[in-house]
Design an enzyme around this catalytic site. Structure first.
Site, short mmCIF file in Angstrom:
data_model
loop_
_atom_site.label_atom_id
_atom_site.label_comp_id
_atom_site.label_asym_id
_atom_site.label_seq_id
_atom_site.Cartn_x
_atom_site.Cartn_y
_atom_site.Cartn_z
N CYS A 133 -1.79 -67.34 -106.07
CA CYS A 133 -1.49 -69.41 -105.66
C CYS A 133 -1.90 -70.06 -107.01
O CYS A 133 -2.94 -70.06 -107.99
CB CYS A 133 -2.84 -69.52 -105.13
N CYS A 152 4.47 -72.71 -107.45
CA CYS A 152 3.34 -72.74 -106.34
C CYS A 152 4.15 -71.50 -105.63
O CYS A 152 5.46 -71.25 -104.91
CB CYS A 152 3.77 -73.82 -105.82
N1 DGL Z 1 0.92 -71.66 -102.40
C1 DGL Z 1 -0.32 -72.75 -103.32
C2 DGL Z 1 0.19 -72.74 -104.99
O1 DGL Z 1 1.20 -71.52 -105.26
C3 DGL Z 1 -0.65 -73.94 -103.31
C4 DGL Z 1 -0.37 -74.17 -101.26
C5 DGL Z 1 -1.28 -75.34 -102.00
O2 DGL Z 1 -1.13 -76.63 -101.43
O3 DGL Z 1 -2.17 -75.33 -100.94
O4 DGL Z 1 0.09 -73.83 -105.77
#
Ligand code: DGL
Length: 267
Positions: free
Chosen positions: A78, A192
Site C-alpha cells: 500500500c 496506489c
Molecule cells: N491501496 C492503497 C495504496 O496503495 C490505498 C487505498 C486506501 O485509500 O485505503 O495507497
C-alpha cells in the site's frame, strides 16, 4: 513457526484488495511462496485518513499479525501506508519489510515530453517521502500530482463484480491532466496499489498515447532478492484475513481465487 521452514508465509498487507496487484506479480516470480493476505477493510480507505491514524493502524496491526503468523517477510502493499509509516514499522518489527514506493524514478526516465503525472490517494500526494523521490529522481522534469481517493472505491467495486464505467473512472482521474500544464503528460505513475485493477478504464480515460506505470513488478522482484536462497513450499492452503465483516469480504472471493486464495477469514 520456524522462519526458515519452506511453509513459512510471506504476509501481504493492504487496506483492501489493492495488494492483489502485487500478489499477482509475486505469484508469477515465486509461484511456490506461501502467502497470507491481510486486508484492513475496517480501516479502508487509508487515503482519506490522517497520517497519525494510518500510522497507528498499520503499526498496531502489523505488530499483531507478525506475532500471530510469524511471516518470513512482510510486504506493505500500500503506497499510502508505506509513504507514511514504512520507516516507523521497520524500526519496531524484526521481520524484513518490503514497502511500496511510487515508481517516480522509472517514470522520470521514461517521459519524453518531460512532464509526467502521479496518481495516488490524497494522503500519498502530500507525503514528504514523495517530495524526496521527486527531488532525487525527477530533476529537470515536471511532475504533476493528483489525489484520486474515489478510484479506490471503484477498484474495490470492480473486484466485487460490480460494473464500473470508464466515465466514473475518468471523472476521478482526469483532474491530473486537466490541471495547468497537464496536457503535456505522457506518462502516469499509478501510485496506489488499487489503481492497476482499473488499468483498462484508466487507459480509456487517458488515451493510448499515455503510458501507465506501476511498481508491482519491482516490488515482487525486491521480495525475490530478499528471500534469495530460501526454500518455499505451498503445502498448506494460503488464506486471506480481514479486519472487517467476513460477509462483505466473501463478495471478493473470485478475486482472491484468481490469486489461488480460497480460504477467507476474519482477523
Ligand atoms: N491501496 C492503497 C495504496 O496503495 C490505498 C487505498 C486506501 O485509500 O485505503 O495507497
Amino acid at each position: 513457526m520456524d522462519k526458515s521452514e519452506p511453509h513459512t508465509p510471506i504476509l501481504v498487507f493492504d487496506s483492501g484488495v489493492g495488494g492483489l496487484t502485487v500478489l499477482a506479480q509475486l505469484r508469477r516470480l515465486l509461484p511456490q511462496a506461501p502467502v497470507i493476505y491481510a486486508a484492513d477493510m475496517a480501516g479502508l480507505p487509508y487515503g482519506a485518513k490522517s497520517e497519525a491514524e494510518v500510522a497507528a493502524r498499520v503499526a498496531g496491526l502489523l505488530g499483531r499479525m507478525a506475532e500471530r503468523y510469524q511471516p518470513r517477510l512482510i510486504c506493505l502493499a500500500c503506497n499510502t501506508a508505506s509513504t507514511i509509516a514504512l520507516g516507523m514499522v521497520r524500526e519496531v518489527l524484526e521481520t524484513p519489510i518490503v514497502g511500496t514506493v511510487p515508481a517516480i524514478k522509472p517514470a522520470a526516465a521514461l517521459t519524453r515530453s518531460g512532464t509526467f503525472g502521479l496518481l495516488g490517494t490524497e494522503a500519498t500526494m502530500r507525503q514528504a517521502y514523495v517530495d524526496e523521490l521527486e527531488h532525487d529522481f525527477a530533476k529537470g522534469k515536471v511532475l504533476l500530482r493528483h489525489g484520486a481517493n474515489g478510484l479506490v472505491a471503484l477498484a474495490e467495486a470492480k473486484l466485487r463484480g460490480e460494473s464500473v464505467s470508464v466515465d466514473a473512472v475518468a471523472r476521478e482521474a482526469k483532474g491530473l491532466v486537466l490541471q495547468q500544464g497537464g496536457e503535456a503528460i505522457d506518462t502516469v505513475v499509478l501510485a496506489c496499489t488499487h489503481f492497476p485493477l482499473l488499468e483498462e478504464e484508466l487507459r480509456a480515460a487517458f488515451g493510448e498515447d499515455v503510458t501507465l506505470l506501476d511498481g508491482s513488478e519491482g516490488i515482487a522482484r525486491r521480495i525475490v532478492a530478499l528471500t534469495q536462497g530460501q526454500s518455499f513450499e505451498r503445502s498448506r492452503s494460503d488464506f486471506a484475513v480481514t479486519t472487517g465483516e467476513l460477509e462483505d469480504f466473501r463478495r471478493l472471493a473470485p478475486a482472491f481465487a484468481a490469486q489461488k486464495i480460497t480460504r477467507l477469514e476474519r482477523f
